[in-house]
Design a protein around this motif. Structure first.
Motif, PDB file in Angstrom:
ATOM      1  N   GLN A 280       0.852  -1.182   0.000  1.00  0.00           N
ATOM      2  CA  GLN A 280       0.000   0.000   0.000  1.00  0.00           C
ATOM      3  C   GLN A 280       0.894   1.240   0.000  1.00  0.00           C
ATOM      4  N   VAL A 281       0.666   2.102  -0.991  1.00  0.00           N
ATOM      5  CA  VAL A 281       1.406   3.364  -1.045  1.00  0.00           C
ATOM      6  C   VAL A 281       0.420   4.486  -0.786  1.00  0.00           C
ATOM      7  N   THR A 282       0.724   5.351   0.164  1.00  0.00           N
ATOM      8  CA  THR A 282      -0.214   6.387   0.597  1.00  0.00           C
ATOM      9  C   THR A 282       0.530   7.691   0.838  1.00  0.00           C
ATOM     10  N   GLN A 283      -0.159   8.799   0.556  1.00  0.00           N
ATOM     11  CA  GLN A 283       0.412  10.109   0.846  1.00  0.00           C
ATOM     12  C   GLN A 283       0.341  10.393   2.339  1.00  0.00           C
ATOM     13  N   MET A 284       1.343  11.054   2.862  1.00  0.00           N
ATOM     14  CA  MET A 284       1.363  11.451   4.267  1.00  0.00           C
ATOM     15  C   MET A 284       0.099  12.237   4.611  1.00  0.00           C
TER      16      MET A 284
ATOM     17  N   VAL B 248      -5.381   5.128   6.120  1.00  0.00           N
ATOM     18  CA  VAL B 248      -5.176   3.845   5.451  1.00  0.00           C
ATOM     19  C   VAL B 248      -5.802   2.749   6.305  1.00  0.00           C
ATOM     20  N   ILE B 249      -6.368   1.765   5.643  1.00  0.00           N
ATOM     21  CA  ILE B 249      -6.931   0.602   6.339  1.00  0.00           C
ATOM     22  C   ILE B 249      -6.249  -0.651   5.822  1.00  0.00           C
ATOM     23  N   LEU B 250      -5.668  -1.396   6.729  1.00  0.00           N
ATOM     24  CA  LEU B 250      -5.032  -2.662   6.393  1.00  0.00           C
ATOM     25  C   LEU B 250      -5.968  -3.784   6.830  1.00  0.00           C
ATOM     26  N   ARG B 251      -6.130  -4.730   5.935  1.00  0.00           N
ATOM     27  CA  ARG B 251      -7.136  -5.773   6.183  1.00  0.00           C
ATOM     28  C   ARG B 251      -6.505  -7.138   6.398  1.00  0.00           C
ATOM     29  N   CYS B 252      -7.172  -7.911   7.227  1.00  0.00           N
ATOM     30  CA  CYS B 252      -6.690  -9.242   7.599  1.00  0.00           C
ATOM     31  C   CYS B 252      -7.886 -10.174   7.727  1.00  0.00           C
TER      32      CYS B 252
ATOM     33  N   GLN C 295      -3.858   7.623  16.762  1.00  0.00           N
ATOM     34  CA  GLN C 295      -4.054   7.580  15.317  1.00  0.00           C
ATOM     35  C   GLN C 295      -4.361   6.160  14.825  1.00  0.00           C
ATOM     36  N   PHE C 296      -4.167   5.176  15.704  1.00  0.00           N
ATOM     37  CA  PHE C 296      -4.405   3.785  15.335  1.00  0.00           C
ATOM     38  C   PHE C 296      -5.742   3.317  15.909  1.00  0.00           C
ATOM     39  N   SER C 297      -6.409   2.439  15.174  1.00  0.00           N
ATOM     40  CA  SER C 297      -7.592   1.775  15.709  1.00  0.00           C
ATOM     41  C   SER C 297      -7.721   0.418  15.042  1.00  0.00           C
ATOM     42  N   VAL C 298      -8.400  -0.491  15.734  1.00  0.00           N
ATOM     43  CA  VAL C 298      -8.652  -1.816  15.174  1.00  0.00           C
ATOM     44  C   VAL C 298     -10.141  -2.099  15.263  1.00  0.00           C
ATOM     45  N   GLU C 299     -10.564  -2.986  14.363  1.00  0.00           N
ATOM     46  CA  GLU C 299     -11.985  -3.299  14.309  1.00  0.00           C
ATOM     47  C   GLU C 299     -12.152  -4.692  13.749  1.00  0.00           C
ATOM     48  N   ARG C 300     -13.185  -5.360  14.245  1.00  0.00           N
ATOM     49  CA  ARG C 300     -13.585  -6.622  13.643  1.00  0.00           C
ATOM     50  C   ARG C 300     -15.017  -6.402  13.154  1.00  0.00           C
ATOM     51  N   PRO C 301     -15.164  -5.864  11.961  1.00  0.00           N
ATOM     52  CA  PRO C 301     -16.479  -5.407  11.493  1.00  0.00           C
ATOM     53  C   PRO C 301     -17.479  -6.527  11.232  1.00  0.00           C
ATOM     54  N   ASP C 302     -16.965  -7.718  10.970  1.00  0.00           N
ATOM     55  CA  ASP C 302     -17.862  -8.859  10.743  1.00  0.00           C
ATOM     56  C   ASP C 302     -17.184 -10.090  11.317  1.00  0.00           C
TER      57      ASP C 302
ATOM     58  N   PHE D  62     -10.446  -8.499  10.201  1.00  0.00           N
ATOM     59  CA  PHE D  62      -9.848  -7.793  11.329  1.00  0.00           C
ATOM     60  C   PHE D  62      -8.998  -6.691  10.718  1.00  0.00           C
ATOM     61  N   THR D  63      -9.335  -5.436  10.983  1.00  0.00           N
ATOM     62  CA  THR D  63      -8.687  -4.329  10.295  1.00  0.00           C
ATOM     63  C   THR D  63      -7.877  -3.445  11.242  1.00  0.00           C
ATOM     64  N   LEU D  64      -6.840  -2.858  10.664  1.00  0.00           N
ATOM     65  CA  LEU D  64      -6.036  -1.853  11.356  1.00  0.00           C
ATOM     66  C   LEU D  64      -6.167  -0.563  10.571  1.00  0.00           C
ATOM     67  N   LYS D  65      -6.617   0.494  11.234  1.00  0.00           N
ATOM     68  CA  LYS D  65      -6.757   1.796  10.585  1.00  0.00           C
ATOM     69  C   LYS D  65      -5.726   2.753  11.162  1.00  0.00           C
ATOM     70  N   ILE D  66      -5.065   3.459  10.260  1.00  0.00           N
ATOM     71  CA  ILE D  66      -4.164   4.540  10.677  1.00  0.00           C
ATOM     72  C   ILE D  66      -4.799   5.816  10.151  1.00  0.00           C
ATOM     73  N   ARG D  67      -5.163   6.711  11.041  1.00  0.00           N
ATOM     74  CA  ARG D  67      -6.017   7.856  10.681  1.00  0.00           C
ATOM     75  C   ARG D  67      -5.290   8.900   9.853  1.00  0.00           C
ATOM     76  N   SER D  68      -4.159   9.315  10.242  1.00  0.00           N
ATOM     77  CA  SER D  68      -3.406  10.358   9.549  1.00  0.00           C
ATOM     78  C   SER D  68      -1.956   9.902   9.501  1.00  0.00           C
ATOM     79  N   THR D  69      -1.600   9.303   8.373  1.00  0.00           N
ATOM     80  CA  THR D  69      -0.311   8.623   8.313  1.00  0.00           C
ATOM     81  C   THR D  69       0.873   9.586   8.343  1.00  0.00           C
ATOM     82  N   LYS D  70       1.957   9.105   8.934  1.00  0.00           N
ATOM     83  CA  LYS D  70       3.208   9.864   8.991  1.00  0.00           C
ATOM     84  C   LYS D  70       4.284   9.054   8.263  1.00  0.00           C
ATOM     85  N   LEU D  71       5.359   9.734   7.917  1.00  0.00           N
ATOM     86  CA  LEU D  71       6.442   9.047   7.221  1.00  0.00           C
ATOM     87  C   LEU D  71       6.945   7.849   8.021  1.00  0.00           C
TER      88      LEU D  71
END
Lengths: 113, 117
Positions: free
Chosen positions: A11-15, A19-23, A64-71, A75-84
């Motif tokens: 995943q490539v994202t602008q600072m 971003v949401i990473l999925r598992c 800035q981090f959060s996790v969720e198991r929406p279903d 199992f997801t990891l969200k980073i709200r405002s990414t930094k370098l």
């Protein structure tokens, strides 16, 4: 053999972007984890999750981090405002019982530009 | 808090030679011990684990490790390595007494094993 699967692989994202990473953990597993590995450094624990709530989190896992198991499967990891410095390989893991080994996915390589 | 030390960051060996990758840990409580292997561009795969019982643990791909409580060590060994064993190897511990459903793994920095022909 059942596997932990992670998407995307890269995943490539602008600072500053979210971003949401999925598992998808192994289906009958109950304990879920996120780890990260900054290039050239050791694998570090971020957070563990059980019974729909965070069991433990490291000092890295700030607001800035959060996790969720929406279903029942993701199992997801969200980073709200990414930094370098969030650029790293992020690994998801799961285990069936608290005293059983954790099984890891192949990771998502997150690159922040 | 636990910590893991892998003294050797890189270990080059020739094919069919024996190898030992060293791991020492520090913990104020009893721990579970693990070795994971990471092949290039892949995730972490469990090689072997020590939970209790016999201190000599056998794992996949011909690897074994011995738990030594007095020396707080868990060294990984293989009597004869193959080219395909080239990978990074991580030693890890988790807290035996962790409560609340979390047994986070604490990893060492890893040892890169390179097997040369």
């Amino acid at each position: 053999e059942p596997e932990v699967t992670q998407t995307p692989s890269h995943q490539v994202t602008q600072m500053g972007q979210e971003v949401i990473l999925r598992c998808v953990p192994i289906s009958n597993h109950l304990y879920f984890y996120w780890y990260r590995q900054i290039l050239g450094q050791k694998v570090e624990f971020l957070v563990s999750f059980y019974n729909n709530e965070i069991s433990e989190k490291s000092e890295i896992f700030d607001d800035q981090f959060s996790v969720e198991r929406p279903d029942g499967s993701n199992f997801t990891l969200k980073i709200r405002s990414t930094k370098l410095e969030d650029s790293a390989m992020y690994f998801c893991a799961s285990s069936g019982e608290v005293d059983q080994p954790q099984h890891f996915g192949d990771g998502t390589r997150l690159s922040i530009l | 808090a636990q910590s893991v030390t892998q003294l050797d960051s890189q270990v080059p060996v020739f094919e069919e030679a024996p190898v030992e990758l060293r791991c020492n840990y520090s913990s104020s409580v009893s721990v579970y011990l693990f070795w994971y292997v990471q092949y290039p561009n892949q995730g972490l795969q469990l090689l072997l684990k020590y939970l209790s019982g016999s201190t000599l643990v056998k794992g996949i791909n011909g690897f074994e490790a011995e738990f030594n409580k007095s020396q707080t060590s868990f060294h990984l060994r293989k009597p004869s390595v193959h080219i395909s064993d080239t990978a990074e190897y991580f030693c890890a511990v988790s807290d035996l007494s962790a409560q609340g459903g979390s047994e986070k793994l604490v990893f060492g920095k890893g040892t890169k094993l390179t097997v040369n022909p």
